[in-house]
Design a protein around this motif. Structure first.
Motif, PDB file in Angstrom:
ATOM      1  N   VAL A 120     -29.722 -35.568 -27.721  1.00  0.00           N
ATOM      2  CA  VAL A 120     -29.427 -36.936 -28.148  1.00  0.00           C
ATOM      3  C   VAL A 120     -29.368 -36.992 -29.667  1.00  0.00           C
ATOM      4  CG1 VAL A 120     -30.305 -39.268 -28.219  1.00  0.00           C
ATOM      5  CG2 VAL A 120     -30.431 -37.993 -26.118  1.00  0.00           C
ATOM      6  N   LYS A 121     -30.337 -36.379 -30.317  1.00  0.00           N
ATOM      7  CA  LYS A 121     -30.351 -36.397 -31.782  1.00  0.00           C
ATOM      8  C   LYS A 121     -29.209 -35.569 -32.348  1.00  0.00           C
ATOM      9  CE  LYS A 121     -33.469 -38.669 -34.098  1.00  0.00           C
ATOM     10  NZ  LYS A 121     -33.452 -39.665 -33.028  1.00  0.00           N
ATOM     11  N   ALA A 122     -28.957 -34.418 -31.705  1.00  0.00           N
ATOM     12  CA  ALA A 122     -27.938 -33.539 -32.236  1.00  0.00           C
ATOM     13  C   ALA A 122     -26.547 -34.069 -31.945  1.00  0.00           C
ATOM     14  CB  ALA A 122     -28.113 -32.142 -31.640  1.00  0.00           C
ATOM     15  N   GLY A 123     -26.430 -34.970 -30.963  1.00  0.00           N
ATOM     16  CA  GLY A 123     -25.129 -35.567 -30.673  1.00  0.00           C
ATOM     17  C   GLY A 123     -24.252 -34.736 -29.768  1.00  0.00           C
ATOM     18  N   LEU A 124     -24.855 -34.041 -28.821  1.00  0.00           N
ATOM     19  CA  LEU A 124     -24.055 -33.308 -27.849  1.00  0.00           C
ATOM     20  C   LEU A 124     -23.299 -34.297 -26.959  1.00  0.00           C
ATOM     21  CD1 LEU A 124     -26.291 -30.424 -26.454  1.00  0.00           C
ATOM     22  CD2 LEU A 124     -24.281 -30.265 -27.879  1.00  0.00           C
ATOM     23  N   VAL A 125     -22.036 -34.002 -26.663  1.00  0.00           N
ATOM     24  CA  VAL A 125     -21.311 -34.803 -25.680  1.00  0.00           C
ATOM     25  C   VAL A 125     -21.933 -34.499 -24.332  1.00  0.00           C
ATOM     26  CG1 VAL A 125     -19.091 -35.078 -24.542  1.00  0.00           C
ATOM     27  CG2 VAL A 125     -19.210 -34.846 -27.032  1.00  0.00           C
ATOM     28  N   PRO A 126     -22.265 -35.415 -23.482  1.00  0.00           N
ATOM     29  CA  PRO A 126     -22.028 -36.868 -23.523  1.00  0.00           C
ATOM     30  C   PRO A 126     -23.248 -37.680 -23.959  1.00  0.00           C
ATOM     31  CG  PRO A 126     -22.587 -36.205 -21.315  1.00  0.00           C
ATOM     32  CD  PRO A 126     -22.810 -35.016 -22.184  1.00  0.00           C
ATOM     33  N   LEU A 127     -24.086 -37.112 -24.824  1.00  0.00           N
ATOM     34  CA  LEU A 127     -25.255 -37.877 -25.263  1.00  0.00           C
ATOM     35  C   LEU A 127     -25.019 -38.484 -26.640  1.00  0.00           C
ATOM     36  CD1 LEU A 127     -27.773 -35.103 -24.309  1.00  0.00           C
ATOM     37  CD2 LEU A 127     -27.400 -37.201 -23.057  1.00  0.00           C
ATOM     38  N   HIS A 128     -23.759 -38.421 -27.096  1.00  0.00           N
ATOM     39  CA  HIS A 128     -23.481 -38.743 -28.492  1.00  0.00           C
ATOM     40  C   HIS A 128     -23.226 -40.213 -28.714  1.00  0.00           C
ATOM     41  CE1 HIS A 128     -19.660 -38.768 -26.521  1.00  0.00           C
ATOM     42  NE2 HIS A 128     -19.215 -39.489 -27.513  1.00  0.00           N
ATOM     43  N   VAL A 131      -8.314 -46.670 -28.878  1.00  0.00           N
ATOM     44  CA  VAL A 131      -8.607 -46.131 -27.559  1.00  0.00           C
ATOM     45  C   VAL A 131      -9.204 -47.268 -26.739  1.00  0.00           C
ATOM     46  CG1 VAL A 131      -9.765 -44.270 -26.343  1.00  0.00           C
ATOM     47  CG2 VAL A 131      -9.249 -44.063 -28.768  1.00  0.00           C
ATOM     48  N   PRO A 132      -8.730 -47.441 -25.515  1.00  0.00           N
ATOM     49  CA  PRO A 132      -9.314 -48.520 -24.717  1.00  0.00           C
ATOM     50  C   PRO A 132     -10.798 -48.280 -24.513  1.00  0.00           C
ATOM     51  CG  PRO A 132      -7.858 -47.138 -23.402  1.00  0.00           C
ATOM     52  CD  PRO A 132      -7.660 -46.745 -24.810  1.00  0.00           C
ATOM     53  N   TRP A 133     -11.513 -49.374 -24.557  1.00  0.00           N
ATOM     54  CA  TRP A 133     -12.979 -49.255 -24.507  1.00  0.00           C
ATOM     55  C   TRP A 133     -13.434 -48.648 -23.187  1.00  0.00           C
ATOM     56  CZ3 TRP A 133     -16.942 -51.270 -21.508  1.00  0.00           C
ATOM     57  CH2 TRP A 133     -18.214 -51.075 -22.026  1.00  0.00           C
ATOM     58  N   TRP A 134     -12.690 -48.965 -22.129  1.00  0.00           N
ATOM     59  CA  TRP A 134     -13.178 -48.540 -20.818  1.00  0.00           C
ATOM     60  C   TRP A 134     -13.061 -47.039 -20.624  1.00  0.00           C
ATOM     61  CZ3 TRP A 134      -9.147 -46.235 -18.478  1.00  0.00           C
ATOM     62  CH2 TRP A 134      -7.848 -46.669 -18.829  1.00  0.00           C
ATOM     63  N   LEU A 135     -12.396 -46.378 -21.574  1.00  0.00           N
ATOM     64  CA  LEU A 135     -12.290 -44.930 -21.422  1.00  0.00           C
ATOM     65  C   LEU A 135     -13.484 -44.208 -22.031  1.00  0.00           C
ATOM     66  CD1 LEU A 135      -8.680 -43.584 -21.932  1.00  0.00           C
ATOM     67  CD2 LEU A 135     -10.416 -42.773 -20.337  1.00  0.00           C
ATOM     68  N   SER A 136     -14.292 -44.941 -22.803  1.00  0.00           N
ATOM     69  CA  SER A 136     -15.376 -44.247 -23.496  1.00  0.00           C
ATOM     70  C   SER A 136     -16.476 -43.837 -22.513  1.00  0.00           C
ATOM     71  CB  SER A 136     -15.960 -45.159 -24.566  1.00  0.00           C
ATOM     72  OG  SER A 136     -16.539 -46.264 -23.942  1.00  0.00           O
ATOM     73  N   VAL A 137     -17.238 -42.863 -22.953  1.00  0.00           N
ATOM     74  CA  VAL A 137     -18.319 -42.375 -22.099  1.00  0.00           C
ATOM     75  C   VAL A 137     -19.280 -43.498 -21.766  1.00  0.00           C
ATOM     76  CG1 VAL A 137     -20.029 -40.573 -21.850  1.00  0.00           C
ATOM     77  CG2 VAL A 137     -18.178 -40.300 -23.463  1.00  0.00           C
ATOM     78  N   GLU A 138     -19.440 -44.363 -22.773  1.00  0.00           N
ATOM     79  CA  GLU A 138     -20.386 -45.442 -22.589  1.00  0.00           C
ATOM     80  C   GLU A 138     -19.982 -46.311 -21.404  1.00  0.00           C
ATOM     81  OE1 GLU A 138     -20.820 -47.543 -26.135  1.00  0.00           O
ATOM     82  OE2 GLU A 138     -22.603 -48.603 -25.464  1.00  0.00           O
ATOM     83  N   ALA A 139     -18.681 -46.661 -21.385  1.00  0.00           N
ATOM     84  CA  ALA A 139     -18.225 -47.544 -20.315  1.00  0.00           C
ATOM     85  C   ALA A 139     -18.197 -46.819 -18.993  1.00  0.00           C
ATOM     86  CB  ALA A 139     -16.845 -48.088 -20.648  1.00  0.00           C
ATOM     87  N   LEU A 140     -17.891 -45.527 -19.060  1.00  0.00           N
ATOM     88  CA  LEU A 140     -17.732 -44.800 -17.805  1.00  0.00           C
ATOM     89  C   LEU A 140     -19.057 -44.357 -17.209  1.00  0.00           C
ATOM     90  CD1 LEU A 140     -14.598 -42.624 -18.503  1.00  0.00           C
ATOM     91  CD2 LEU A 140     -14.807 -44.591 -17.000  1.00  0.00           C
ATOM     92  N   LEU A 141     -19.999 -44.065 -18.083  1.00  0.00           N
ATOM     93  CA  LEU A 141     -21.202 -43.413 -17.569  1.00  0.00           C
ATOM     94  C   LEU A 141     -22.454 -44.255 -17.799  1.00  0.00           C
ATOM     95  CD1 LEU A 141     -22.163 -40.770 -16.312  1.00  0.00           C
ATOM     96  CD2 LEU A 141     -22.586 -39.937 -18.606  1.00  0.00           C
ATOM     97  N   TYR A 142     -22.716 -44.589 -19.070  1.00  0.00           N
ATOM     98  CA  TYR A 142     -24.035 -45.138 -19.379  1.00  0.00           C
ATOM     99  C   TYR A 142     -24.211 -46.547 -18.870  1.00  0.00           C
ATOM    100  CZ  TYR A 142     -25.104 -41.128 -22.128  1.00  0.00           C
ATOM    101  OH  TYR A 142     -25.368 -39.855 -22.515  1.00  0.00           O
ATOM    102  N   ARG A 143     -23.181 -47.380 -19.150  1.00  0.00           N
ATOM    103  CA  ARG A 143     -23.343 -48.768 -18.762  1.00  0.00           C
ATOM    104  C   ARG A 143     -23.531 -48.906 -17.250  1.00  0.00           C
ATOM    105  NH1 ARG A 143     -21.850 -53.227 -22.728  1.00  0.00           N
ATOM    106  NH2 ARG A 143     -22.619 -51.484 -23.955  1.00  0.00           N
ATOM    107  N   PRO A 144     -22.653 -48.239 -16.434  1.00  0.00           N
ATOM    108  CA  PRO A 144     -22.893 -48.348 -14.987  1.00  0.00           C
ATOM    109  C   PRO A 144     -24.274 -47.865 -14.588  1.00  0.00           C
ATOM    110  CG  PRO A 144     -20.780 -47.333 -15.396  1.00  0.00           C
ATOM    111  CD  PRO A 144     -21.436 -47.482 -16.715  1.00  0.00           C
ATOM    112  N   ILE A 145     -24.727 -46.795 -15.230  1.00  0.00           N
ATOM    113  CA  ILE A 145     -26.029 -46.254 -14.826  1.00  0.00           C
ATOM    114  C   ILE A 145     -27.139 -47.247 -15.141  1.00  0.00           C
ATOM    115  CG2 ILE A 145     -27.768 -44.530 -15.426  1.00  0.00           C
ATOM    116  CD1 ILE A 145     -25.623 -42.478 -15.501  1.00  0.00           C
ATOM    117  N   THR A 146     -27.140 -47.751 -16.392  1.00  0.00           N
ATOM    118  CA  THR A 146     -28.224 -48.678 -16.739  1.00  0.00           C
ATOM    119  C   THR A 146     -28.144 -49.934 -15.894  1.00  0.00           C
ATOM    120  OG1 THR A 146     -26.869 -48.827 -18.699  1.00  0.00           O
ATOM    121  CG2 THR A 146     -29.199 -48.426 -19.033  1.00  0.00           C
TER     122      THR A 146
END
Lengths: 700, 146, 488, 123
Positions: free
Chosen positions: A217-225, A550-565
């Protein structure tokens, strides 16, 4: 405890102390500035002393027993190297910040937390065990939060949230990893522990995964970046420089320690050797993904700082690639190890420099949108020159710092591809080249967009740069050139940091000696990606690629993190409300059930009542009958008595004539007591006696 | 408002109740009874007393402080007689060897038990009456503003 | 240290004496405060002395009245009791301090202090009682006093909440008394030691009685300690009480019942019998529910005190988790968490009370920008919240660490992850408060930091959070020996 | 017959359990606060009965040393129950006081109505 060991406390306590003083002297600006400068430079001096002393003395300081494991400082060569780097950069950036933040609000808060986070950062690098490391890691995370949200607008707050929650979550995952490590090996010290881990109940892969996530997370590895592109653009330039240049390196430091020290064994057997290899192999691909994602995203950005944020991700990908190769190669991983350390070092310097340079541009323009900028070379010639140096260093032009380290990373990946004969890894080499090309492209875009062309906006006239900012930028540029001119010497310095790791020193020295940097082939190896990058840049410009967002929904955040949380929260809420509802239901249900039971009981009660009533009726009937009977008997007695009296009277009147008694037959008179009444009294007495005795029996 | 019948009954019953309560109180260590029962009876006599005079009469009214003193005094007697044991170097609430123990069967026969019983009796009587008092007149103001 | 032989009784006696003297002082504020705080200080001194004595010489068993065990009442102070007494005395003294000099929310301070002293005395007696019936009596006194210090505020909500607490608490008491009666029926003893020895012989003959008894006991203590499905009374009660009461209730009272239950478990029932029935698994399941449900409910609260109350539900789950995992380190964690949570939750409730008193704002949504107006208060709140989240260097971290290690020791990775998830959930509801308070937009609320006298107890608690976070080794001998009582 | 025998020997326990359940049920399900308190008292009473009957011996005497008495009733439960009664009295008194307060503030002693009033105020 050697008295020299106390030196280790200087970099930890001095900034904290300084932060307190800075807070106290908030009324006097000049004193405060002086305090900051003195503190950071003294800290730098202390760290330098540690760096110089450490190889010979092996400084160590173990404190009171925090939990079972103690708070210990036992810096490795790698740790002291990075502590020195951090303290140095921190000193430069603090000086820069004093000028940069001159007109900002809440300067005291910014300066205090700057110093606190310095303490945290140095603590991470000097820590002797993972608990201490974790402690300072968290201090750093929290202390940097006020730096991130310094602007306090909505965007900053949102970025701060993402920074904080990712930081806390990462920290907790890291803690889980440490717990696993402690539990299966019994110690949190940073020592080879693979042998013990292998026998334990928790798989070493699991431990590695958890640690990778925690530090990643600190180092910014994808998909923790995902927090990086939010955070870097909104933080003030000095804060971003620190986040990207120094604090991100703590993640790298952690991963490197885990992979090359903890997950290694002094005498690897066949079974254990495969584990770091596999982990390294996986990390290589994650790192490649990070490089490419970062680079592509950087190419698409329109905001300078966001571009640099993605560039940071991408560059950390290079570093991680080298780390992966080092783990993959095991004891023969000396070259990629050196490459990782070297590139991390270089990246710290040039990326911190780039952020500061963009900061000084921002001071004049108050905007960092690429579409609006241009022509800054005329306004800020010195900054333009420094930026050129730094940009070229990132691209890897010979004679600048990036050249040597990038070259080494490339050698490392080639070595890895050749070592175990994995064909797949040759693809990795090509991907690496592609990443380099993209890097060149986005950096050209950056430099072109900011410094070339012409500027149409308004300049902030009042904001003079002063002496400090150019001096700092000059120092950075100078050090980039200096490192670039003597890469072999730097490599030697960097390779010293491998002490205490799995890396075999002899093999490493050989490998490094065999590296030939200054050859035509290596120049072409740089030139080809740069050429491709230039092509890509022009192609992108021509086709307006990257102009759109870039459309927002393509970001990792929209695809992965938000649904998970959201899913987790929704699950929790639903589940919990259901449980709570269930409890309430249970209470209600118990009420209903007992109601129905009670209804039965009531019915029973009614039946009993009826029974009683019936019994009562019967009894009263019986009693009536009995009364009638009694009446009859009484009457009979009376009649008998009467007859007897009559008889007596008749018998008496025959003897003497007296009518006195005849007038009051009911009055009490012993003469009136007849046999019949005596009989009745006797019967009643007997009944009473019987009742009494029986009653006593019963009552007892 | 006076109620003739209640008053007359009270005149007869209250002294008798109190005497009975006192008897139970003082014989707590000799026969069934003791502080709780005796105290309750005495407390009940107080309650009866206030019922007779309906709280209207200032002269006959028992003060809150009185019942408070009863309560506190009783508790203090109890804890105090417990502490005497410690002062004598024994344990808390020690009886034997600290207090003089008379002949078995006599009124003064079991050391501090009588003392403790009296304390408890006072406390209970005070508490019972105070509960009654508070329930009738006490309580916070409706909406809690004070 | 023979001087402290009488300490167990004297602690209770001194607090009781003070409780009875306070109402006599009437309106003399200074004298009332002096008696109130003096009793707290004396209790603390005695408690410290007693703890040292117990550490040096082992379990202290004190026959009241000089009568020996099966007939007389025995006060049994083992390490756990000494530790609990110390925690109680320390935290209670600080709360006393706040109640005496903090913002005044109660009309009759004398009566309020009496109740608080009674409550403290009963809690002290409860953790040291050596027989079941005295334990029961102290439980009842403390329940009654605890209910009373909620209702004493006199508002509608507080009276209603306290009535609900009373009904549920009475149910719990009924269950407890029933279970004690059942145990007495089987064994013929009330002294815990004798019950244990007798149970070894008779337990097999009366399994049903014993099961019923243990079940009733767990339910009874569960209601009083707000174990997860029986927590329904807690949020209302703790959030509507006066500040000092909230701190006392959340910080100490709830935990004392856990202590009493666990003391019965190892002293009276014996661990073999305790292990016969699936109580540990019950604890594990319920505490999982508590951790998740408490945190999630806390997340959706808008009233700061209700949020803290729900957080208590979760933390009680944490303590039970330690006893459910039932190994050395987990129990150490649970026992440490009793102390740590007492300190940090008191800190949070006291600061919340100060905030509400100074600004008149209860709703979290209106906290925005308050932190800049009352920085010291919110700094204290931040410290408490950090500790709840388990940031290293604070007390909360240590106990969570032990608990997580204990979960790993028990081969249950799930619970280690659960503890970390609960930390994350804690972060999710504590940090937004702090962030909006310090960095949010200014609201038009008027507020300043209160006077130093009000903040001093809060500051001491904040210091303790750090102190126990940095130097947990101070408590470790006690905690370790306590855990050894369970895991022999 | 065996059942009746058993019932007869355990009659106190049986009755106390029945009383306990009645009290418990009253306490939980009734809305009237006074009835709740009554339920509480019934429950307590059942427990006192239970406790006392543990120590009761048929034909035993009050435990005061007297000549000619061999069997004594176990005094411990009785002594305890005395304490229990006191506790119960204080609980009842306190509960009544609370009910008085509630009535002053809400004007009703029905739990449902109180909750309804509260939620209306909150809404």
């Amino acid at each position: 405890m050697h008295s020299l060991d106390l030196l280790l406390l200087v970099p930890i306590l001095l900034p904290l102390f300084g932060a307190g003083l800075v807070f106290l002297s908030r009324a006097r600006k000049r004193v405060q500035d002086a305090l900051i400068v003195v503190t950071v430079f003294l800290t730098f001096a202390g760290t330098a002393a540690i760096y110089l002393l450490n190889p010979e003395y092996r400084l160590q300081l173990v404190f009171f027993r925090l939990v079972d494991y103690g708070l210990s400082f036992r810096p490795t060569n790698l740790g002291t190297l990075f502590a020195l780097l951090s303290a140095g950069l921190w000193a430069l950036i603090s000086c820069y910040a004093l000028s940069y933040m001159r007109h900002s609000h809440s300067q005291t808060r910014f300066s205090s937390f700057l110093l606190v986070s310095l303490s945290g950062c140095l603590g991470v690098f000097l820590a002797g065990d993972y608990f201490t490391l974790f402690l300072f890691f968290e201090i750093m995370t929290f202390a940097a939060y006020p730096l991130v949200i310094h602007d306090e607008d909505d965007e900053a707050m949102r970025a701060g949230d993402s920074y904080l929650y990712m930081g806390v979550a990462g920290g907790l995952v890291l803690l889980l990893g440490i717990l696993m490590l402690v539990w299966s090996t019994g110690t949190a010290d940073i020592v080879p522990a693979l042998d013990k881990l292998q026998g334990g109940a928790i798989s070493p892969y699991m431990v590695a995964l958890v640690f990778l996530i925690g530090f990643g997370v600190k180092a910014g590895l994808v998909p923790l970046h995902i927090w990086i592109p939010h955070t870097y653009p909104v933080a003030p330039a000095p804060a971003t420089a620190l986040l990207s240049g120094v604090m991100g390196k703590t993640g790298f430091y952690g991963i490197l320690s885990v992979l090359t020290v903890t997950l290694s064994s002094p005498l690897p057997s066949k079974g254990t050797a495969a584990i770091p290899m596999n982990i390294g192999f996986t990390l290589i691909w994650v790192a490649l993904l990070t490089i490419l994602c970062g680079a592509v995203m950087a190419l698409l950005q329109k905001n300078v700082k966001r571009l640099l944020a993605y560039s940071s991700i991408s560059q950390m990908g290079y570093v991680m690639l080298a780390v992966g190769c080092a783990a993959y190669l095991g004891a023969k991983g000396g070259l990629p190890y050196t490459a990782a350390v070297f590139h991390a070092f270089n990246h710290a310097v040039f990326k911190a420099g780039l952020f500061m340079m963009m900061g000084s541009v921002y001071l004049r323009t108050q905007s960092l949108e690429l579409g609006k900028l241009g022509g800054m070379a005329k306004v800020l010639p010195f900054t333009a020159f420094a930026t050129l140096v730094a940009t070229l260093a990132v691209i890897g032009v010979p004679g600048l710092s990036g050249f040597g380290s990038k070259k080494l990373v490339q050698y490392g990946i080639e070595k890895a591809a050749a070592y175990h004969g994995e064909q797949v890894l040759t693809w990795a080499v090509w991907l690496f080249v592609l990443g380099s090309a993209l890097t060149a492209a986005y950096l050209i875009k950056l430099y072109y967009g900011v410094f070339l062309g012409s500027y149409r906006g308004k300049l902030v006239s009042g904001a003079k740069e002063g002496v400090t900012i150019p001096a700092v930028l000059g120092l950075v540029a100078g050090s980039i050139v200096a490192v670039g001119l003597f890469p072999e010497r730097m490599m030697g310095l960097m390779s010293r940091s491998a002490a205490g790791t799995v890396v075999n020193f002899g093999v490493m020295t050989e490998q490094l000696a065999a590296v030939k940097l200054w050859t035509v082939s290596s120049y072409t190896a740089v030139a080809v990606p740069v050429a491709i990058g230039v092509l890509v840049f022009f192609a992108a410009r021509h086709f307006k690629f990257g102009a759109g967002t870039v459309p927002w929904w393509l970001s990792v955040e929209a695809l992965l993190y938000r649904p998970i949380t959201q899913g987790f929260l929704r699950f929790c809420c639903r589940y919990v409300t259901r449980v709570e509802g269930g409890i309430c239901d249970l209470y209600d249900r118990s009420g209903t059930v007992s109601h129905s039971v009670l209804r039965r009981v009531k019915k029973l009660d009614a039946m009993l009542d009826e029974g009683y009533e019936a019994a009562q009726r019967t009894t009263s009937l019986v009693v009536d009958q009995a009364r009638g009977l009694e009446h009859g008997v009484e009457e009979a007695y009376a009649r008998v008595g009467h007859a007897a009296v009559e008889t007596t009277r008749r018998m008496r009147s025959e003897g003497s004539d007296s009518d006195a008694a005849e007038q009051q037959p009911g009055a009490w008179n012993p003469q009136n007591v007849t046999l019949g009444s005596l009989v009745v009294a006797g019967v009643m007495f007997v009944v009473l006696v019987v009742l009494y005795t029986v009653g006593i029996r019963v009552l007892r | 408002m006076h109620d003739m019948i209640l008053e007359m009954l009270g005149r007869i019953l209250i002294p008798a109740t109190q005497l009975f309560g006192a008897y139970i109180l003082f014989h707590g260590h000799l026969s069934p009874g003791g502080g709780f029962s005796g105290g309750t009876i005495i407390g009940a006599s107080f309650i009866f007393y206030s019922l007779v005079y309906r709280f209207s009469d200032k002269k006959h009214r028992l003060k809150h402080e009185t019942s408070l003193w009863f309560e506190v005094g009783g508790a203090l007697i109890y804890v105090g007689s417990g502490l005497v044991g410690i002062l004598f170097g024994r344990h808390f609430l020690t009886n034997q060897g600290v207090f003089p123990i008379g002949e078995p069967g006599r009124l003064w026969s079991s050391g501090m038990i009588l003392l403790v019983t009296l304390g408890i009796g006072a406390k209970v009587a005070g508490t019972v009456f105070k509960l009654f008092q508070e329930l009738l007149e006490g309580g916070a103001e409706p909406d809690g503003h004070h | 240290m023979p001087e402290f032989m009488h300490a167990p009784v004297l602690i209770v006696a001194v607090l009781l004496l003070a409780a009875f003297i306070t109402p006599l002082l009437g309106k003399r504020q200074a004298a009332t405060n002096a008696v109130f705080l003096g009793a707290g200080v004396v209790a603390l001194v005695l408690s410290v002395g007693m703890t040292l004595r117990v550490l040096a010489q082992g379990t202290l068993s004190y026959p009241v009245g000089g009568w020996p065990a099966p007939y007389g009442i025995v006060v049994l102070v083992d390490v756990f009791a000494a530790y609990s007494s110390l925690v109680l005395a320390t935290v209670a003294l600080i709360i006393f301090w706040f109640a005496a000099f903090g913002p005044r929310e109660v009309r009759h301070n004398g009566a309020y202090f009496t109740l608080i002293l009674l409550l403290t005395a009963a809690m002290q007696g409860m953790v040291m009682a050596g027989d079941l019936f005295n334990l029961f009596v102290f439980i009842e006194i403390s329940s009654l006093a605890a209910i009373a210090i909620i209702a004493i505020k006199g508002t509608k909500e507080s009276v209603e909440a306290s009535f609900r607490y009373l009904v549920l608490s009475a149910l719990g008491s009924g269950g407890l008394l029933f279970s004690i009666a059942l145990i007495f029926m089987i064994t013929g003893h009330l002294n815990m030691d004798y019950i244990r020895t007798t149970l070894m012989v008779t337990a097999e003959q009366y399994p049903l009685n014993l099961l019923t008894s243990i079940g009733l006991m767990v339910v009874g203590f569960g209601v009083k300690a707000a174990l997860f499905p029986m927590h329904v009374w807690l949020p209302d009660a703790h959030s509507n009480a006066p500040t000092a009461s909230s701190a006392l209730l959340s910080g100490l009272v709830v935990k004392v019942y856990i202590i009493a239950l666990m003391r019965i478990a190892y002293l009276a029932l014996g661990l073999e019998i305790f292990a016969l029935f699936p109580i540990r698994h019950l604890f594990l399941a319920l505490s999982t529910g508590a951790l998740v449900a408490g945190s999630v409910f806390a997340m959706v609260q808008d009233n700061v005190k209700r949020l803290l109350a729900f957080s208590t539900v979760a933390q009680v789950g944490c303590i039970f988790l330690g006893f459910g995992l039932f190994n050395q380190r987990a129990i150490e964690g649970g026992v440490l968490h009793i102390l740590n949570h007492a300190v940090m939750k008191s800190l949070l409730f006291l600061t919340a009370g100060v905030i509400i008193h100074q600004s008149g704002i209860k709703k979290l949504s209106q906290f925005s920008g308050l932190g800049r107006k009352m920085p010291l208060t919110f700094a204290a709140f931040t410290i408490g919240a950090m500790s709840m989240v388990g940031v290293p260097g604070t007390a909360g971290f240590i106990s969570k660490l032990y608990l997580a290690l204990g979960a790993l020791d028990a081969d249950m990775l799930v619970f280690a992850v659960l503890i970390l998830i609960s930390s994350l959930l804690n972060a999710a509801y504590y940090f937004p408060i702090i962030i909006s308070a310090f960095f949010g937009r200014d609201s038009d609320a008027e507020a300043t930091d209160p006077a130093f006298a009000v903040l001093a107890p809060v500051a001491v608690l904040a210091g303790m959070v750090f102190f126990f976070g940095m130097f947990p080794s101070l408590m470790v001998p006690l905690v370790r020996q306590t855990a050894l009582l369970f895991v022999r | 017959m065996v059942i009746i025998e058993r019932l007869y020997t355990n009659i106190y326990y049986l009755i106390s359990v029945v009383l306990f359940i009645i009290g418990f049920h009253t306490m939980l399900t009734h809305n009237n606060l006074l009835k709740k308190i009554m339920g509480m008292n019934i429950m307590d009473t059942s427990l006192f009965l239970f406790f006392v009957s543990i120590g009761y011996i048929r034909g035993g005497q009050a435990p005061i040393l007297r000549e000619g008495v061999i069997q004594y009733v176990n005094p411990v439960p009785s002594a305890l129950i005395l304490t229990g009664i006191v506790i119960s009295v204080s609980f009842t008194a306190f509960a009544l006081a609370l009910v008085v307060l509630l009535h002053k503030q809400y004007g009703t002693i029905d739990a449902d109505k109180i909750i309804a009033l509260r939620s209306r105020r909150h809404a």
